[in-house]
Write a protein that holds these residues in place. Structure first.
Motif, PDB file in Angstrom:
ATOM      1  N   ALA A   1       0.876  -1.212  -0.180  1.00 15.24           N
ATOM      2  CA  ALA A   1       0.027   0.064  -0.177  1.00 15.24           C
ATOM      3  C   ALA A   1       0.941   1.202   0.057  1.00 15.24           C
ATOM      4  O   ALA A   1       0.654   2.014  -0.665  1.00 15.24           O
ATOM      5  CB  ALA A   1      -1.127  -0.131   1.106  1.00 15.24           C
ATOM      6  N   ARG A   2       1.734   1.340   0.766  1.00 11.50           N
ATOM      7  CA  ARG A   2       2.911   2.261   0.850  1.00 11.50           C
ATOM      8  C   ARG A   2       3.585   2.661  -0.555  1.00 11.50           C
ATOM      9  O   ARG A   2       3.693   3.833  -0.887  1.00 11.50           O
ATOM     10  CB  ARG A   2       3.769   2.467   1.796  1.00 11.50           C
ATOM     11  CG  ARG A   2       3.220   2.146   3.282  1.00 11.50           C
ATOM     12  CD  ARG A   2       4.166   2.421   4.440  1.00 11.50           C
ATOM     13  NE  ARG A   2       4.810   3.573   4.439  1.00 11.50           N
ATOM     14  CZ  ARG A   2       5.540   4.104   5.624  1.00 11.50           C
ATOM     15  NH1 ARG A   2       5.453   3.235   6.766  1.00 11.50           N
ATOM     16  NH2 ARG A   2       6.124   5.249   5.589  1.00 11.50           N
ATOM     17  N   CYS A   3       3.995   1.536  -1.178  1.00  6.18           N
ATOM     18  CA  CYS A   3       4.673   1.536  -2.621  1.00  6.18           C
ATOM     19  C   CYS A   3       3.652   2.023  -3.440  1.00  6.18           C
ATOM     20  O   CYS A   3       3.998   3.101  -4.407  1.00  6.18           O
ATOM     21  CB  CYS A   3       5.020   0.038  -2.930  1.00  6.18           C
ATOM     22  SG  CYS A   3       6.575  -0.483  -2.004  1.00  6.18           S
ATOM     23  N   ALA A   4       2.369   1.658  -3.532  1.00  2.30           N
ATOM     24  CA  ALA A   4       1.459   1.919  -4.289  1.00  2.30           C
ATOM     25  C   ALA A   4       0.831   3.536  -4.157  1.00  2.30           C
ATOM     26  O   ALA A   4       0.795   4.389  -5.161  1.00  2.30           O
ATOM     27  CB  ALA A   4       0.173   1.226  -4.338  1.00  2.30           C
TER      28      ALA A   4
ATOM     29  N   ILE B   1      -2.269   8.159  -4.055  1.00  2.00           N
ATOM     30  CA  ILE B   1      -3.333   8.003  -2.845  1.00  2.00           C
ATOM     31  C   ILE B   1      -2.774   7.755  -1.952  1.00  2.00           C
ATOM     32  O   ILE B   1      -1.764   6.822  -1.891  1.00  2.00           O
ATOM     33  CB  ILE B   1      -4.339   6.899  -3.546  1.00  2.00           C
ATOM     34  CG1 ILE B   1      -4.946   7.165  -5.117  1.00  2.00           C
ATOM     35  CG2 ILE B   1      -5.530   6.602  -2.727  1.00  2.00           C
ATOM     36  CD1 ILE B   1      -5.401   5.836  -5.855  1.00  2.00           C
ATOM     37  N   SER B   2      -3.383   8.211  -0.763  1.00  4.62           N
ATOM     38  CA  SER B   2      -2.481   7.865   0.656  1.00  4.62           C
ATOM     39  C   SER B   2      -2.861   6.385   0.890  1.00  4.62           C
ATOM     40  O   SER B   2      -3.398   5.582   0.676  1.00  4.62           O
ATOM     41  CB  SER B   2      -3.103   8.857   1.726  1.00  4.62           C
ATOM     42  OG  SER B   2      -4.580   8.299   1.966  1.00  4.62           O
ATOM     43  N   SER B   3      -1.802   5.900   1.601  1.00  4.04           N
ATOM     44  CA  SER B   3      -1.716   4.448   2.019  1.00  4.04           C
ATOM     45  C   SER B   3      -3.003   4.331   2.956  1.00  4.04           C
ATOM     46  O   SER B   3      -3.495   3.265   3.014  1.00  4.04           O
ATOM     47  CB  SER B   3      -0.256   4.042   2.548  1.00  4.04           C
ATOM     48  OG  SER B   3      -0.039   4.967   3.609  1.00  4.04           O
TER      49      SER B   3
ATOM     50  N   LEU C   1      -7.966   1.802   4.129  1.00  4.30           N
ATOM     51  CA  LEU C   1      -9.131   1.577   5.219  1.00  4.30           C
ATOM     52  C   LEU C   1     -10.415   2.328   4.306  1.00  4.30           C
ATOM     53  O   LEU C   1     -11.521   1.813   4.760  1.00  4.30           O
ATOM     54  CB  LEU C   1      -8.810   2.700   6.133  1.00  4.30           C
ATOM     55  CG  LEU C   1      -7.650   2.232   7.194  1.00  4.30           C
ATOM     56  CD1 LEU C   1      -7.307   3.399   8.273  1.00  4.30           C
ATOM     57  CD2 LEU C   1      -7.869   0.778   7.860  1.00  4.30           C
ATOM     58  N   ARG C   2     -10.095   2.994   3.289  1.00  2.28           N
ATOM     59  CA  ARG C   2     -11.223   3.290   2.708  1.00  2.28           C
ATOM     60  C   ARG C   2     -12.150   2.521   1.886  1.00  2.28           C
ATOM     61  O   ARG C   2     -11.462   1.735   1.083  1.00  2.28           O
ATOM     62  CB  ARG C   2     -10.937   4.636   1.632  1.00  2.28           C
ATOM     63  CG  ARG C   2     -11.650   5.707   1.814  1.00  2.28           C
ATOM     64  CD  ARG C   2     -11.283   7.135   0.878  1.00  2.28           C
ATOM     65  NE  ARG C   2     -11.331   6.898  -0.387  1.00  2.28           N
ATOM     66  CZ  ARG C   2     -11.012   7.492  -1.445  1.00  2.28           C
ATOM     67  NH1 ARG C   2     -10.119   8.502  -1.165  1.00  2.28           N
ATOM     68  NH2 ARG C   2     -11.690   7.419  -2.557  1.00  2.28           N
TER      69      ARG C   2
END
Length: 380
Positions: A239-242, A248-250, A255-256
């Motif tokens: 998620a952090r890499c993406a 888009i925030s990790s 969570l969204r």
């Protein structure tokens, strides 16, 4: 004659040559080709150790001197046993063949023990990945033990020529981080075989920097990166890499419940790029240096990033001893794999938050700064 008896006699013949024939010259040849644990015969093993001790002291070899040295460690070694050993007859021509036999028998025993231990570990339901990492490390140690400890100037010259050829045909001694300023600080990038530390207090951005380097090196420069996280799940890392690539925030990615159509398109583009050229991650969080090395070899890593040193499993009676041992192992791993290792670390809790951190603020061990080829201290 059985093979076992033939190998035992070879051990005795090898040491007889050091006892009675051109002692020091033959002892040098024996020591270069063998080590104490290559000898199955207990007497032969003790005599070999005694020969090594006497040589290192610069004392002459001979039955009496060897017996005296053996008795210091093992009183059960007798004059009769040494005398019988010294009656063995061997020619200079036979020494290399006897050394080869002893080494071959030793290798067979070690491999048999290795396989047996692996089977016992699996029967005991140990994790297969842990068993495989341990077996690989032990196998490497066994095969390297048979190599001569001496590198001649000619051999070293060939290595240098190969290195120069690699550089002149497009190779590089460095793996760039992708950040020009950071590369210039490290003299061009992270040198192959180098061990680097990135240290800071919690929450300052160690992992963010490490993932930034990962993105640059893997996705933009095309090197194979293995990112070992011992405190985050793979989905969090991804998620952090993406997030870096999609904007888009990790937190939103994790969570969204619903993303917009445009955000989904950006996310798809990001994971497509990362999936094709991106890093490898670890599945297990509790890991030793050996297990980390196993993953790095299997993933053919050209850069290994570890988050973070304090969570690596190790041995030692105190925290200081444990971290010192881990630091030593990581430096050795970088040299063995010939790749740079970038390892995150914590600063001591008593480091003043508003002051520029110092090398002495590294947590738990002074060995880290000794082992590391470069240390980067982050602060707000």
């Amino acid at each position: 004659m059985t093979d076992n008896k033939r190998y035992t006699e070879s051990e005795e013949l090898v040491l007889a040559s050091a006892l009675v024939f051109q002692g020091d010259k033959n002892a040098d040849e024996i020591r270069e080709g063998l080590s104490p644990d290559d000898f199955q015969n207990a007497l032969a093993r003790e005599v070999f150790k005694a020969v090594c001790v006497l040589q290192d002291k610069g004392e002459p070899l001979g039955p009496a001197a060897i017996l005296t040295e053996c008795e210091k460690v093992n009183p059960q070694v007798t004059a009769d046993a040494i005398e019988v050993l010294s009656y063995e007859v061997i020619s200079a021509y036979d020494i290399p063949e006897c050394i080869r036999r002893v080494r071959s028998a030793s290798l067979s025993r070690k491999l048999s023990s290795l396989l047996s231990d692996g089977i016992k570990s699996l029967i005991a339901h140990e994790e297969p990945e842990t068993v495989a990492a341990d077996l690989e490390q032990r196998l490497k140690a066994i095969t390297e033990a048979g190599k001569s400890p001496i590198v001649t100037a000619m051999e070293a010259s060939v290595e240098l020529a190969d290195h120069r050829h690699s550089l002149e045909t497009g190779g590089t001694a460095f793996i760039p981080t992708g950040y020009n300023g950071l590369d210039s600080v490290f003299g061009g990038g992270l040198i192959r075989g180098g061990f680097y530390i990135v240290a800071a207090r919690p929450g300052v951005g160690k992992t963010a920097l490490a993932l930034g380097v990962t993105d640059q090196v893997a996705n933009k420069l095309g090197y194979r990166v293995t990112f070992i996280s011992l405190e985050m799940r793979t989905v969090e890392l991804m998620a952090r890499c993406a997030a870096m690539r999609s904007g888009i925030s990790s937190t939103d990615l994790l969570l969204r419940q619903h993303l917009t159509e445009e955000e989904n398109a950006r996310l798809l583009d990001a994971v497509t790029v990362i999936g094709s050229t991106g890093p490898s991650f670890n599945r297990v969080n509790r890991m030793t240096v050996n297990e980390i090395g196993f993953i790095a070899r299997r993933s053919k890593a050209e850069l290994l990033i570890i988050d973070y040193l304090g969570l690596i499993q190790g041995e030692g009676r105190s925290r200081y001893e444990k971290v010192t041992d881990i630091s030593n192992q990581l430096k050795a791993l970088a040299l063995n794999l010939n790749i740079p290792i970038l390892c995150l670390a914590q600063l001591n809790r008593d480091a003043v938050e508003d002051e520029v951190p110092k090398m002495s603020d590294l947590r738990d061990s002074g060995a880290i700064e000794q082992d590391a080829d470069g240390v980067l201290l982050l602060y707000r």
